[in-house]
Design a protein around this motif. Structure first.
Motif, PDB file in Angstrom:
ATOM      1  N   LEU A   1       0.818  -1.209   0.000  1.00 39.07           N
ATOM      2  CA  LEU A   1       0.000   0.000   0.000  1.00 39.07           C
ATOM      3  C   LEU A   1       0.858   1.269   0.000  1.00 39.07           C
ATOM      4  O   LEU A   1       0.472   2.283  -0.578  1.00 39.07           O
ATOM      5  CB  LEU A   1      -0.944   0.000   1.200  1.00 39.07           C
ATOM      6  N   TYR A   2       2.023   1.203   0.616  1.00 42.00           N
ATOM      7  CA  TYR A   2       2.945   2.337   0.598  1.00 42.00           C
ATOM      8  C   TYR A   2       3.358   2.656  -0.841  1.00 42.00           C
ATOM      9  O   TYR A   2       3.364   3.823  -1.248  1.00 42.00           O
ATOM     10  CB  TYR A   2       4.170   2.028   1.462  1.00 42.00           C
ATOM     11  N   GLU A   3       3.695   1.636  -1.599  1.00 35.79           N
ATOM     12  CA  GLU A   3       4.057   1.861  -3.008  1.00 35.79           C
ATOM     13  C   GLU A   3       2.859   2.390  -3.795  1.00 35.79           C
ATOM     14  O   GLU A   3       3.008   3.246  -4.661  1.00 35.79           O
ATOM     15  CB  GLU A   3       4.594   0.579  -3.638  1.00 35.79           C
ATOM     16  N   GLY A   4       1.662   1.885  -3.484  1.00 40.49           N
ATOM     17  CA  GLY A   4       0.459   2.394  -4.136  1.00 40.49           C
ATOM     18  C   GLY A   4       0.218   3.853  -3.808  1.00 40.49           C
ATOM     19  O   GLY A   4      -0.180   4.644  -4.673  1.00 40.49           O
ATOM     20  N   LEU A   5       0.468   4.242  -2.558  1.00 40.46           N
ATOM     21  CA  LEU A   5       0.308   5.633  -2.155  1.00 40.46           C
ATOM     22  C   LEU A   5       1.288   6.533  -2.892  1.00 40.46           C
ATOM     23  O   LEU A   5       0.926   7.621  -3.351  1.00 40.46           O
ATOM     24  CB  LEU A   5       0.502   5.770  -0.643  1.00 40.46           C
ATOM     25  N   LYS A   6       2.522   6.089  -3.034  1.00 41.28           N
ATOM     26  CA  LYS A   6       3.503   6.874  -3.783  1.00 41.28           C
ATOM     27  C   LYS A   6       3.038   7.082  -5.222  1.00 41.28           C
ATOM     28  O   LYS A   6       3.116   8.193  -5.755  1.00 41.28           O
ATOM     29  CB  LYS A   6       4.871   6.175  -3.779  1.00 41.28           C
ATOM     30  N   TYR A   7       2.545   6.019  -5.850  1.00 44.31           N
ATOM     31  CA  TYR A   7       2.079   6.140  -7.230  1.00 44.31           C
ATOM     32  C   TYR A   7       0.855   7.057  -7.304  1.00 44.31           C
ATOM     33  O   TYR A   7       0.740   7.890  -8.205  1.00 44.31           O
ATOM     34  CB  TYR A   7       1.754   4.770  -7.822  1.00 44.31           C
ATOM     35  N   TYR A   8      -0.073   6.921  -6.348  1.00 43.54           N
ATOM     36  CA  TYR A   8      -1.294   7.731  -6.352  1.00 43.54           C
ATOM     37  C   TYR A   8      -0.960   9.214  -6.207  1.00 43.54           C
ATOM     38  O   TYR A   8      -1.557  10.052  -6.885  1.00 43.54           O
ATOM     39  CB  TYR A   8      -2.233   7.279  -5.233  1.00 43.54           C
TER      40      TYR A   8
ATOM     41  N   VAL B   1      10.699  -5.785   2.121  1.00 44.79           N
ATOM     42  CA  VAL B   1      11.311  -5.729   0.789  1.00 44.79           C
ATOM     43  C   VAL B   1      10.398  -6.363  -0.261  1.00 44.79           C
ATOM     44  O   VAL B   1      10.170  -5.774  -1.335  1.00 44.79           O
ATOM     45  CB  VAL B   1      12.701  -6.398   0.804  1.00 44.79           C
ATOM     46  N   VAL B   2       9.861  -7.528   0.022  1.00 43.78           N
ATOM     47  CA  VAL B   2       8.992  -8.206  -0.954  1.00 43.78           C
ATOM     48  C   VAL B   2       7.700  -7.416  -1.136  1.00 43.78           C
ATOM     49  O   VAL B   2       7.201  -7.282  -2.261  1.00 43.78           O
ATOM     50  CB  VAL B   2       8.736  -9.669  -0.542  1.00 43.78           C
TER      51      VAL B   2
ATOM     52  N   PHE C   1       5.681  -3.445  -8.560  1.00 45.88           N
ATOM     53  CA  PHE C   1       5.273  -4.220  -9.730  1.00 45.88           C
ATOM     54  C   PHE C   1       3.816  -3.932 -10.084  1.00 45.88           C
ATOM     55  O   PHE C   1       3.484  -3.740 -11.258  1.00 45.88           O
ATOM     56  CB  PHE C   1       5.465  -5.714  -9.457  1.00 45.88           C
ATOM     57  N   LEU C   2       2.945  -3.876  -9.086  1.00 43.87           N
ATOM     58  CA  LEU C   2       1.513  -3.666  -9.336  1.00 43.87           C
ATOM     59  C   LEU C   2       1.175  -2.237  -9.747  1.00 43.87           C
ATOM     60  O   LEU C   2       0.340  -2.021 -10.630  1.00 43.87           O
ATOM     61  CB  LEU C   2       0.709  -4.028  -8.081  1.00 43.87           C
TER      62      LEU C   2
ATOM     63  N   CYS D   1       3.467   0.622 -10.370  1.00 40.61           N
ATOM     64  CA  CYS D   1       4.386   1.539 -11.043  1.00 40.61           C
ATOM     65  C   CYS D   1       4.820   1.090 -12.423  1.00 40.61           C
ATOM     66  O   CYS D   1       5.781   1.627 -12.964  1.00 40.61           O
ATOM     67  CB  CYS D   1       5.595   1.777 -10.143  1.00 40.61           C
ATOM     68  N   TRP D   2       4.137   0.147 -12.999  1.00 36.28           N
ATOM     69  CA  TRP D   2       4.551  -0.320 -14.323  1.00 36.28           C
ATOM     70  C   TRP D   2       4.275   0.727 -15.389  1.00 36.28           C
ATOM     71  O   TRP D   2       4.887   0.702 -16.450  1.00 36.28           O
ATOM     72  CB  TRP D   2       3.889  -1.654 -14.659  1.00 36.28           C
ATOM     73  N   LYS D   3       3.383   1.669 -15.132  1.00 33.27           N
ATOM     74  CA  LYS D   3       3.083   2.711 -16.109  1.00 33.27           C
ATOM     75  C   LYS D   3       3.816   4.014 -15.795  1.00 33.27           C
ATOM     76  O   LYS D   3       3.571   5.021 -16.436  1.00 33.27           O
ATOM     77  CB  LYS D   3       1.585   2.990 -16.118  1.00 33.27           C
ATOM     78  N   LYS D   4       4.689   3.961 -14.832  1.00 37.58           N
ATOM     79  CA  LYS D   4       5.358   5.170 -14.383  1.00 37.58           C
ATOM     80  C   LYS D   4       6.127   5.825 -15.521  1.00 37.58           C
ATOM     81  O   LYS D   4       6.882   5.181 -16.222  1.00 37.58           O
ATOM     82  CB  LYS D   4       6.311   4.811 -13.250  1.00 37.58           C
TER      83      LYS D   4
END
Length: 175
Positions: free
Chosen positions: A62-69, A150-151, A158-159, A161-164
């Motif tokens: 969710l942290y990675e999702g928040l960064k992308y959002y 890490v995982v 992967f989920l 940021c693939w369109k970053k």
């Protein structure tokens, strides 16, 4: 014989023993007897370790999702801005008239007190807090909890940021 000194010494040694049990390991280790972030988040079984790993994994995703959002909101907001050329409107040499005014005369101008900036500020506070919490979890030096961080971050990247479209991530904080 005065027993009060004996009691004080005994209580002091008991307190020291209690403190030694809560000392943090300063090297990577395997195990399932940990206190994670708060006194109430203590694990002392493999089931507790696995459950904590799943929770930490989800937080990292969710942290990675928040960064992308946050990045998505930034680009969505600033793509709405109307950019005008530096030079002023030129008269048409053939007709001698100025070009027609644009159909949307009210461009979006970002301000410090805009709703978008307040939303971004709130999301930034959440992002910084979560990033520090993940860093502190990693600093338990428990290999299993470190792997969950890490995982989880890798799966989240992967989920989400693939369109970053950005090469350098300026919103990166602790990892």
């Amino acid at each position: 014989m005065d027993h009060s000194q004996h009691m004080d010494h005994s209580q002091h040694m008991n307190h020291m023993g209690h403190m030694m049990n809560h000392m943090m390991s300063m090297s990577f280790h395997f195990g399932y007897n940990e206190t994670i972030l708060f006194d109430w988040w203590r694990i002392d079984s493999i089931g507790g370790l696995v459950g904590s790993m799943i929770g930490i994994f989800i937080i990292a995703v969710l942290y990675e999702g928040l960064k992308y959002y946050r990045e998505f909101l930034f680009w969505k907001t600033y793509n709405l801005l109307e950019y005008r050329p530096v030079t002023g409107p030129q008269a048409n040499p053939e007709s001698g008239q100025m070009p027609p005014a644009p159909s949307n005369p009210t461009p979006v101008h970002p301000t410090m007190f805009s709703a978008n900036h307040f939303i971004q500020t709130g999301l930034h506070m959440i992002q910084v807090t979560v990033s520090f919490l993940l860093m502190l979890i990693f600093m338990t030096y428990n290999v299993w909890l470190c792997l969950a961080v890490v995982v989880g971050a890798a799966v989240g990247y992967f989920l989400f940021c693939w369109k970053k479209s950005v090469i350098v991530d300026v919103t990166e904080h602790c990892h």
